[in-house]
Design a protein around this motif. Sequence first.
Motif, mmCIF file in Angstrom:
data_model
loop_
_atom_site.group_PDB
_atom_site.id
_atom_site.type_symbol
_atom_site.label_atom_id
_atom_site.label_comp_id
_atom_site.label_asym_id
_atom_site.label_seq_id
_atom_site.Cartn_x
_atom_site.Cartn_y
_atom_site.Cartn_z
ATOM 1 N N ILE A 181 0.857 -1.180 0.000
ATOM 2 C CA ILE A 181 0.000 0.000 0.000
ATOM 3 C C ILE A 181 0.895 1.232 0.000
ATOM 4 C CG2 ILE A 181 -1.712 1.325 1.321
ATOM 5 C CD1 ILE A 181 -2.749 -1.291 2.442
ATOM 6 N N THR A 189 -3.846 1.925 -3.266
ATOM 7 C CA THR A 189 -4.743 2.110 -2.130
ATOM 8 C C THR A 189 -5.606 0.872 -1.962
ATOM 9 O OG1 THR A 189 -6.354 3.198 -3.573
ATOM 10 C CG2 THR A 189 -4.806 4.612 -2.399
ATOM 11 N N THR A 190 -6.253 0.767 -0.801
ATOM 12 C CA THR A 190 -7.102 -0.404 -0.569
ATOM 13 C C THR A 190 -8.379 -0.308 -1.374
ATOM 14 O OG1 THR A 190 -7.948 0.717 1.391
ATOM 15 C CG2 THR A 190 -6.206 -0.904 1.712
ATOM 16 N N TYR A 238 -2.145 4.889 7.599
ATOM 17 C CA TYR A 238 -2.565 3.522 7.305
ATOM 18 C C TYR A 238 -2.941 2.793 8.588
ATOM 19 C CZ TYR A 238 -0.274 4.510 2.870
ATOM 20 O OH TYR A 238 0.090 5.081 1.687
ATOM 21 N N GLY A 267 -6.186 2.862 4.278
ATOM 22 C CA GLY A 267 -5.266 3.982 4.247
ATOM 23 C C GLY A 267 -5.813 5.128 3.424
#
Length: 376
Positions: free
Chosen positions: A109, A153-154, A242, A247
């Motif tokens: 990430i 990114t998630t 995060y 995050g």
Amino acid sequence: MSSRQTFGTVKRLGAILIAVVIVAAAGIVVGQAPEIFGVEEEPEASITFEDQQGNGSSVTIREVSLSDGGYVVVTDGGDEPLAVSERLEAGTHENVTIDRVDDVSRELIGQLTATVHQDTSDGEDYAYESSDGEEDQPYLDDGFPVSDTATVTTSGETALGNSFLVESIDAPAAATTNETIEVNARIRNPTEFQTQQPVEVRIDGAVIERQVLELDGGEARNVTFQTDTNGAPPGNRTIGVYTENDGAVAWIDLEFHTDPSVAITDASNESVTVSAAIPERGFVALERNGTVLATSDELDPGEHENVTVDVPADASVAETDELTATLYAGSPGAVDAASPIVFGGEPVRTTFTIAEASGDESGDGGSGSGNGSNGG
């Protein structure tokens, strides 16, 4: 037609056929010249690594081409790779998924860099770090490793499980690399239970600040991090907050807090000691007549005192030999792939002799200004 004329015609036809064969053979030889004369073409590669959403355990390379096969290695600015692809055959590959290395705890990430490496080792596995940079070196383009950078990114709350959520981030747009800045974030506990979880601030993927936060079920809280930027690389960087699986990322323009420099503080036939201000991860190289004799250990960005470069016993350095200490970006284990750090249009280096350096108690003798001049 006389026999003399017939014989002459045959001779002319034979000569023409011989000429055709010679020309054809010459074409084959020219086409195979690199192989026949042992000249190998430089290996080539390209890569496209796009911004994406992920789950923290894998990333996808949009496209990578390798002339001789090899690996794609993903890093976040740390010393060790976070993810390494399986060996890729020569050619072009699309949508290559790379999983996180088993013993790495950091998530994939933030701002990540994917670099294309050759396969030069005898073993079946990637060996650049384990061989101290001797094997499986990066493909190069104009002297620089072939790489691309993306922000990962998630992929959304459904994949986060019980992870705290980062609902917002507020960070300065600009700072220097030796100050303390405030980074604010709003963190929410999506579960029904009181929970403790770690929350981190990362710059370019490297952990800068970390604290454990306790939130009641459903609670959201504004959290402030006092973040020290010392050691962060200068440039336009990602800065993110995060949690375990979530995050939020912003951008910060980091300016190196001083001029890059290298200055001699002591020297002998056995070692040279310098002070250095280096704006990115790299090392100090000791050179003579353009040849690297030895290097320091790898240095993080920042100011360093008492950096030692050991002189090899077989270097035969005389006290009056003109030597140069130069700042390089890259790994001391892969000097050929490293590049001099430039400031003011010139490499950051200083020229000296052992006699001058050891004879000057102030440490400045023969070392020049050390602020980017070539010392010559």
